[in-house]
Design a protein around this motif. Structure first.
Motif, PDB file in Angstrom:
ATOM      1  N   ALA A   1       5.522 -14.439  16.243  1.00 51.26           N
ATOM      2  CA  ALA A   1       5.623 -13.136  16.882  1.00 51.26           C
ATOM      3  C   ALA A   1       7.020 -12.567  16.661  1.00 51.26           C
ATOM      4  N   GLY A   2       7.055 -11.274  16.339  1.00 47.14           N
ATOM      5  CA  GLY A   2       8.324 -10.631  16.036  1.00 47.14           C
ATOM      6  C   GLY A   2       8.657 -10.618  14.566  1.00 47.14           C
ATOM      7  N   GLY A   3       7.923 -11.381  13.792  1.00 45.11           N
ATOM      8  CA  GLY A   3       8.173 -11.469  12.366  1.00 45.11           C
ATOM      9  C   GLY A   3       7.525 -10.340  11.586  1.00 45.11           C
TER      10      GLY A   3
ATOM     11  N   PHE B   1       4.135  -0.627  11.806  1.00 44.56           N
ATOM     12  CA  PHE B   1       3.567  -0.784  10.470  1.00 44.56           C
ATOM     13  C   PHE B   1       3.891   0.449   9.637  1.00 44.56           C
ATOM     14  N   ILE B   2       4.086   0.225   8.356  1.00 46.37           N
ATOM     15  CA  ILE B   2       4.357   1.314   7.428  1.00 46.37           C
ATOM     16  C   ILE B   2       3.477   1.135   6.197  1.00 46.37           C
ATOM     17  N   ILE B   3       2.757   2.191   5.865  1.00 48.31           N
ATOM     18  CA  ILE B   3       1.926   2.165   4.662  1.00 48.31           C
ATOM     19  C   ILE B   3       2.673   2.900   3.552  1.00 48.31           C
ATOM     20  N   SER B   4       2.607   2.357   2.365  1.00 45.83           N
ATOM     21  CA  SER B   4       3.304   2.966   1.243  1.00 45.83           C
ATOM     22  C   SER B   4       2.612   2.579  -0.057  1.00 45.83           C
ATOM     23  N   THR B   5       3.040   3.187  -1.139  1.00 46.80           N
ATOM     24  CA  THR B   5       2.490   2.843  -2.450  1.00 46.80           C
ATOM     25  C   THR B   5       3.626   2.692  -3.450  1.00 46.80           C
ATOM     26  N   ASP B   6       3.300   2.136  -4.587  1.00 45.27           N
ATOM     27  CA  ASP B   6       4.249   2.160  -5.689  1.00 45.27           C
ATOM     28  C   ASP B   6       4.218   3.555  -6.323  1.00 45.27           C
ATOM     29  N   ASN B   7       5.048   3.768  -7.319  1.00 45.39           N
ATOM     30  CA  ASN B   7       5.179   5.114  -7.882  1.00 45.39           C
ATOM     31  C   ASN B   7       3.881   5.643  -8.464  1.00 45.39           C
ATOM     32  N   ASP B   8       3.089   4.780  -9.005  1.00 49.60           N
ATOM     33  CA  ASP B   8       1.870   5.193  -9.684  1.00 49.60           C
ATOM     34  C   ASP B   8       0.630   5.069  -8.815  1.00 49.60           C
TER      35      ASP B   8
ATOM     36  N   ASN C   1       5.803  -5.002  10.740  1.00 53.64           N
ATOM     37  CA  ASN C   1       6.997  -5.483  11.433  1.00 53.64           C
ATOM     38  C   ASN C   1       6.699  -5.720  12.906  1.00 53.64           C
ATOM     39  N   SER C   2       7.562  -6.451  13.544  1.00 49.67           N
ATOM     40  CA  SER C   2       7.419  -6.736  14.982  1.00 49.67           C
ATOM     41  C   SER C   2       5.995  -7.183  15.299  1.00 49.67           C
ATOM     42  N   LEU C   3       5.524  -8.112  14.537  1.00 50.80           N
ATOM     43  CA  LEU C   3       4.140  -8.553  14.684  1.00 50.80           C
ATOM     44  C   LEU C   3       3.899  -9.197  16.035  1.00 50.80           C
ATOM     45  N   LYS C   4       2.695  -8.963  16.531  1.00 54.58           N
ATOM     46  CA  LYS C   4       2.284  -9.489  17.824  1.00 54.58           C
ATOM     47  C   LYS C   4       1.066 -10.387  17.626  1.00 54.58           C
ATOM     48  N   PRO C   5       0.828 -11.304  18.538  1.00 58.86           N
ATOM     49  CA  PRO C   5      -0.370 -12.146  18.411  1.00 58.86           C
ATOM     50  C   PRO C   5      -1.655 -11.327  18.283  1.00 58.86           C
ATOM     51  N   GLU C   6      -1.703 -10.177  18.917  1.00 58.96           N
ATOM     52  CA  GLU C   6      -2.908  -9.345  18.836  1.00 58.96           C
ATOM     53  C   GLU C   6      -3.091  -8.684  17.478  1.00 58.96           C
ATOM     54  N   ASP C   7      -2.125  -8.828  16.593  1.00 58.59           N
ATOM     55  CA  ASP C   7      -2.283  -8.348  15.216  1.00 58.59           C
ATOM     56  C   ASP C   7      -3.027  -9.372  14.352  1.00 58.59           C
ATOM     57  N   THR C   8      -3.271 -10.526  14.902  1.00 58.27           N
ATOM     58  CA  THR C   8      -3.997 -11.554  14.167  1.00 58.27           C
ATOM     59  C   THR C   8      -5.389 -11.055  13.797  1.00 58.27           C
ATOM     60  N   ALA C   9      -5.692 -11.101  12.522  1.00 55.95           N
ATOM     61  CA  ALA C   9      -6.970 -10.579  12.021  1.00 55.95           C
ATOM     62  C   ALA C   9      -7.032 -10.822  10.522  1.00 55.95           C
ATOM     63  N   VAL C  10      -8.176 -10.531   9.968  1.00 59.72           N
ATOM     64  CA  VAL C  10      -8.294 -10.441   8.517  1.00 59.72           C
ATOM     65  C   VAL C  10      -8.126  -8.967   8.148  1.00 59.72           C
ATOM     66  N   TYR C  11      -7.247  -8.712   7.218  1.00 54.25           N
ATOM     67  CA  TYR C  11      -6.920  -7.346   6.824  1.00 54.25           C
ATOM     68  C   TYR C  11      -7.595  -7.028   5.496  1.00 54.25           C
ATOM     69  N   TYR C  12      -8.210  -5.866   5.460  1.00 52.05           N
ATOM     70  CA  TYR C  12      -8.952  -5.422   4.283  1.00 52.05           C
ATOM     71  C   TYR C  12      -8.466  -4.047   3.840  1.00 52.05           C
ATOM     72  N   CYS C  13      -8.586  -3.771   2.565  1.00 51.97           N
ATOM     73  CA  CYS C  13      -8.417  -2.396   2.119  1.00 51.97           C
ATOM     74  C   CYS C  13      -9.766  -1.868   1.637  1.00 51.97           C
ATOM     75  N   LEU C  14      -9.890  -0.573   1.777  1.00 49.15           N
ATOM     76  CA  LEU C  14     -11.145   0.115   1.501  1.00 49.15           C
ATOM     77  C   LEU C  14     -10.912   1.179   0.441  1.00 49.15           C
TER      78      LEU C  14
ATOM     79  N   THR D   1      -2.115 -14.360  10.682  1.00 47.42           N
ATOM     80  CA  THR D   1      -2.094 -15.070  11.953  1.00 47.42           C
ATOM     81  C   THR D   1      -0.693 -14.984  12.534  1.00 47.42           C
ATOM     82  N   VAL D   2      -0.613 -14.462  13.740  1.00 44.24           N
ATOM     83  CA  VAL D   2       0.671 -14.314  14.413  1.00 44.24           C
ATOM     84  C   VAL D   2       0.689 -15.262  15.604  1.00 44.24           C
ATOM     85  N   SER D   3       1.599 -16.199  15.572  1.00 44.50           N
ATOM     86  CA  SER D   3       1.687 -17.182  16.655  1.00 44.50           C
ATOM     87  C   SER D   3       2.669 -16.703  17.725  1.00 44.50           C
TER      88      SER D   3
END
Length: 115
Positions: free
Chosen positions: A14-16, A67-74, A83-96, A112-114
């Motif tokens: 947590a906090g990482g 959280f910050i979303i960004s892309t590369d130049n292309d 950032n500042s991760l919390k245990p409740e951020d624990t999940a599987v993350y997907y892009c659509l 997984t945020v401990s």
């Protein structure tokens, strides 16, 4: 063949911080990216962050300011800096991605945020 690949997940205290990446093959991500989502087992998948082709961003209230979303130049890769991760951020993350009327998901990357 359309393929989305997420990477960057892992175990953090947590906090990482972690940075997730989403890349695509077979489609132009700039015009098809639908967002970063996350899912906890037994719950519905929820939108975390999105970015339009013009760069307009949108965040779930639960991650705003962290959280910050960004892309590369292309716009070949979409990142999610968490950032500042919390245990409740624990999940599987997907892009659509959405292309020609179809939705495409990657296989996800587990975070997984401990405490």
């Amino acid at each position: 063949q359309v393929q989305l690949v997420e990477s960057g997940g892992g175990l953090v205290q947590a906090g990482g911080s972690l940075r997730l990446s989403c890349s695509a093959s077979g489609i132009p991500l700039r015009f098809t990216f639908g967002g970063w989502y996350r899912q906890v087992s037994g719950k519905e998948r929820e939108l975390v962050a999105s970015m339009s082709s013009s760069g307009t961003t949108n965040y779930a209230d639960s991650v705003k300011g962290r959280f910050i979303i960004s892309t590369d130049n292309d716009f070949n890769t979409v990142y999610l800096q968490m950032n500042s991760l919390k245990p409740e951020d624990t999940a599987v993350y997907y892009c659509l991605a959405s292309f020609l009327g179809r939705f495409y998901w990657g296989e996800g990357t587990a975070v997984t945020v401990s405490s």
